[in-house]
Design an enzyme around this catalytic site. Sequence first.
Site, PDB file in Angstrom:
ATOM      1  N   PRO A  92      -1.744  -3.296  -2.349  1.00 15.66           N
ATOM      2  CA  PRO A  92      -2.707  -3.204  -3.461  1.00 15.66           C
ATOM      3  C   PRO A  92      -2.747  -1.820  -4.105  1.00 15.66           C
ATOM      4  O   PRO A  92      -3.276  -1.666  -5.207  1.00 15.66           O
ATOM      5  CB  PRO A  92      -4.049  -3.544  -2.798  1.00 15.66           C
ATOM      6  CG  PRO A  92      -3.870  -3.109  -1.378  1.00 15.66           C
ATOM      7  CD  PRO A  92      -2.430  -3.417  -1.044  1.00 15.66           C
ATOM      8  N   LEU A  93      -2.170  -0.820  -3.394  1.00 14.63           N
ATOM      9  CA  LEU A  93      -2.112   0.534  -3.955  1.00 14.63           C
ATOM     10  C   LEU A  93      -0.725   0.817  -4.517  1.00 14.63           C
ATOM     11  O   LEU A  93      -0.351   1.973  -4.727  1.00 14.63           O
ATOM     12  CB  LEU A  93      -2.460   1.565  -2.868  1.00 14.63           C
ATOM     13  CG  LEU A  93      -3.875   1.457  -2.296  1.00 14.63           C
ATOM     14  CD1 LEU A  93      -4.024   2.317  -1.044  1.00 14.63           C
ATOM     15  CD2 LEU A  93      -4.904   1.868  -3.351  1.00 14.63           C
ATOM     16  N   GLY A 107       1.302   3.029  -2.446  1.00 15.28           N
ATOM     17  CA  GLY A 107       0.831   4.413  -2.489  1.00 15.28           C
ATOM     18  C   GLY A 107       0.910   5.041  -3.870  1.00 15.28           C
ATOM     19  O   GLY A 107       0.209   5.996  -4.170  1.00 15.28           O
ATOM     20  N   TYR A 166       7.432  -6.244  11.852  1.00 11.49           N
ATOM     21  CA  TYR A 166       7.232  -4.820  11.554  1.00 11.49           C
ATOM     22  C   TYR A 166       7.571  -3.994  12.795  1.00 11.49           C
ATOM     23  O   TYR A 166       6.993  -4.176  13.849  1.00 11.49           O
ATOM     24  CB  TYR A 166       5.779  -4.522  11.144  1.00 11.49           C
ATOM     25  CG  TYR A 166       5.281  -5.215   9.902  1.00 11.49           C
ATOM     26  CD1 TYR A 166       6.144  -5.663   8.906  1.00 11.49           C
ATOM     27  CD2 TYR A 166       3.913  -5.411   9.711  1.00 11.49           C
ATOM     28  CE1 TYR A 166       5.657  -6.297   7.773  1.00 11.49           C
ATOM     29  CE2 TYR A 166       3.424  -6.040   8.570  1.00 11.49           C
ATOM     30  CZ  TYR A 166       4.301  -6.484   7.612  1.00 11.49           C
ATOM     31  OH  TYR A 166       3.811  -7.112   6.495  1.00 11.49           O
TER      32      TYR A 166
HETATM   33  N1  LIG Z   1       3.336 -10.330   3.210  1.00  6.47           N
HETATM   34  C1  LIG Z   1       4.244  -9.439   2.893  1.00  6.47           C
HETATM   35  O1  LIG Z   1       5.391  -9.772   2.609  1.00  6.47           O
HETATM   36  C2  LIG Z   1       3.870  -7.982   2.856  1.00  6.47           C
HETATM   37  C3  LIG Z   1       4.692  -7.049   2.208  1.00  6.47           C
HETATM   38  C4  LIG Z   1       4.290  -5.702   2.184  1.00  6.47           C
HETATM   39  C5  LIG Z   1       3.087  -5.325   2.799  1.00  6.47           C
HETATM   40  N2  LIG Z   1       2.322  -6.268   3.433  1.00  6.47           N
HETATM   41  C6  LIG Z   1       1.025  -5.909   4.069  1.00  6.47           C
HETATM   42  O2  LIG Z   1       0.221  -5.217   3.132  1.00  6.47           O
HETATM   43  C7  LIG Z   1      -0.222  -3.980   3.682  1.00  6.47           C
HETATM   44  C8  LIG Z   1      -0.423  -2.952   2.594  1.00  6.47           C
HETATM   45  O3  LIG Z   1       0.716  -2.796   1.779  1.00  6.47           O
HETATM   46  P1  LIG Z   1       1.601  -1.477   1.752  1.00  6.47           P
HETATM   47  O4  LIG Z   1       1.349  -0.687   2.972  1.00  6.47           O
HETATM   48  O5  LIG Z   1       2.969  -1.925   1.421  1.00  6.47           O
HETATM   49  O6  LIG Z   1       1.130  -0.686   0.451  1.00  6.47           O
HETATM   50  P2  LIG Z   1      -0.233  -0.056  -0.099  1.00  6.47           P
HETATM   51  O7  LIG Z   1      -1.360  -0.480   0.728  1.00  6.47           O
HETATM   52  O8  LIG Z   1      -0.239  -0.350  -1.531  1.00  6.47           O
HETATM   53  O9  LIG Z   1       0.064   1.526   0.067  1.00  6.47           O
HETATM   54  C9  LIG Z   1       0.286   2.141   1.298  1.00  6.47           C
HETATM   55  C10 LIG Z   1       0.672   3.582   1.051  1.00  6.47           C
HETATM   56  O10 LIG Z   1      -0.379   4.235   0.345  1.00  6.47           O
HETATM   57  C11 LIG Z   1      -0.796   5.394   1.054  1.00  6.47           C
HETATM   58  N3  LIG Z   1      -2.259   5.450   0.890  1.00  6.47           N
HETATM   59  C12 LIG Z   1      -3.156   4.572   1.382  1.00  6.47           C
HETATM   60  N4  LIG Z   1      -4.404   4.891   0.987  1.00  6.47           N
HETATM   61  C13 LIG Z   1      -4.296   6.008   0.252  1.00  6.47           C
HETATM   62  C14 LIG Z   1      -5.250   6.826  -0.410  1.00  6.47           C
HETATM   63  N5  LIG Z   1      -6.545   6.535  -0.409  1.00  6.47           N
HETATM   64  N6  LIG Z   1      -4.793   7.927  -1.081  1.00  6.47           N
HETATM   65  C15 LIG Z   1      -3.470   8.226  -1.112  1.00  6.47           C
HETATM   66  N7  LIG Z   1      -2.514   7.475  -0.505  1.00  6.47           N
HETATM   67  C16 LIG Z   1      -2.936   6.375   0.180  1.00  6.47           C
HETATM   68  C17 LIG Z   1      -0.352   5.189   2.479  1.00  6.47           C
HETATM   69  O11 LIG Z   1      -0.143   6.436   3.107  1.00  6.47           O
HETATM   70  P3  LIG Z   1      -0.210   6.688   4.689  1.00  6.47           P
HETATM   71  O12 LIG Z   1       0.317   5.439   5.349  1.00  6.47           O
HETATM   72  O13 LIG Z   1       0.674   7.853   4.869  1.00  6.47           O
HETATM   73  O14 LIG Z   1      -1.598   6.937   5.073  1.00  6.47           O
HETATM   74  C18 LIG Z   1       0.933   4.382   2.293  1.00  6.47           C
HETATM   75  O15 LIG Z   1       2.018   5.243   2.049  1.00  6.47           O
HETATM   76  C19 LIG Z   1       0.884  -3.633   4.692  1.00  6.47           C
HETATM   77  O16 LIG Z   1       0.448  -2.697   5.645  1.00  6.47           O
HETATM   78  C20 LIG Z   1       1.195  -4.988   5.281  1.00  6.47           C
HETATM   79  O17 LIG Z   1       0.225  -5.308   6.271  1.00  6.47           O
HETATM   80  C21 LIG Z   1       2.700  -7.577   3.456  1.00  6.47           C
END
Ligand SMILES: NC(=O)c1ccc[n+]([C@@H]2O[C@H](COP(=O)([O-])OP(=O)(O)OC[C@H]3O[C@@H](n4cnc5c(N)ncnc54)[C@H](OP(=O)(O)O)[C@@H]3O)[C@@H](O)[C@H]2O)c1
Length: 318
Positions: free
Chosen positions: A207-208, A211, A58
């Site tokens: 999980p969101l 977003g 990352y």
């Molecule tokens: N193993 C893998 O291959 C893999 C792949 C993808 C992700 N990941 C891990 O999983 C973590 C989470 O996944 P993700 O970041 O892809 O997606 P996510 O957690 O589903 O969503 C993140 C997005 O949602 C927004 N958000 C978070 N909480 C919110 C709320 N309460 N209300 C409104 N918007 C909200 C964030 O905005 P802001 O950031 O602007 O606050 C960001 O744009 C990553 O950080 C990473 O560590 C792992």
Amino acid sequence: MRKATFGTNGPEIGVLGLGCMGMTWAYDVQSRDDENSVRVIRQALDLGVTLIDTADMYGPYTNEEVVGAALAGPYRERAFLATKVGIVPGEVGQSGARDGSPEHVRRSIDESLRRLGTDHVDLYQLHRVDPAVPIEETWGALAETVAAGKARRIGLSEVTVEEIKRAQSVHPVASVQSELSLWTRDVLAEVLPYTEEQGIAFLPFSPLGRGFLTGSISSFEELPADDFRRRLPRFQQDALKANLALVGKVKEVAERVGATPAQVALAWVLAQGRYVFPIPGTKTPRYLVDNAGAAEVVLSAADLAELDTLPTPTGERY
Ligand SMILES: NC(=O)c1ccc[n+]([C@@H]2O[C@H](COP(=O)([O-])OP(=O)(O)OC[C@H]3O[C@@H](n4cnc5c(N)ncnc54)[C@H](OP(=O)(O)O)[C@@H]3O)[C@@H](O)[C@H]2O)c1
């Protein structure tokens, strides 16, 4: 924050973690603000969030430095620190090439520890299986990091049950990380039942729905120009419009139970198993508080059943 044991043999940690990817990679990178991210990570610890998830690729590489800065000194022991190896970054936002060679793992753990400013991680994860290297060889190299005291335990990411079993024949698998959310449920068929049965922790990523399930994204155009989501099928103009119906349902349930859509999305994921530790990503203090509150949201059997029957989304996940 409510706690649970990290699989059968793990320590007790907060049920919700923090994903740090978006702090330096993939989403809205133009507004990167490391000082803010350091504060958000420390705020997470204060809220009882212990699992802090990052990866070497990352940034590339900058994410571990930000996490390392946040966990300097007394903060380190309050966190359950997880990082990943196995993808060599390509162009910004591209998925990168896989490297599961033992040499790459041996070199990468030392580089990760240096960037993170610590002598060990609590969880070292194989980001992706390299089809060119038998998983037993890669996993053996990860097991060496445990023997050397550089990682407390090791985990997998985006694997099949068959791959988990092959890894288990070499060294215990502490965790599996894969996408799981109201709009991505593939792991419910085989992988999650297997990890639950084996007492392996499961870490739902995105999980969101990156977003989308929070209701805060209503059109393709509002995504920043360099945002990774612009390349994903579910976020394309027509698909996104169609998928808003799904968010509408989440909002309905949220209103009824007196929670936010983000909390409902996370509470549903949490309800999928005993050893499930979602890692929602955010760099926004108020979102962090919102998400942490999901640990206390209780969905009834009827609420869960309603969410179970949400329509399948339009568009593949990648
Ligand atoms: N193993 C893998 O291959 C893999 C792949 C993808 C992700 N990941 C891990 O999983 C973590 C989470 O996944 P993700 O970041 O892809 O997606 P996510 O957690 O589903 O969503 C993140 C997005 O949602 C927004 N958000 C978070 N909480 C919110 C709320 N309460 N209300 C409104 N918007 C909200 C964030 O905005 P802001 O950031 O602007 O606050 C960001 O744009 C990553 O950080 C990473 O560590 C792992």
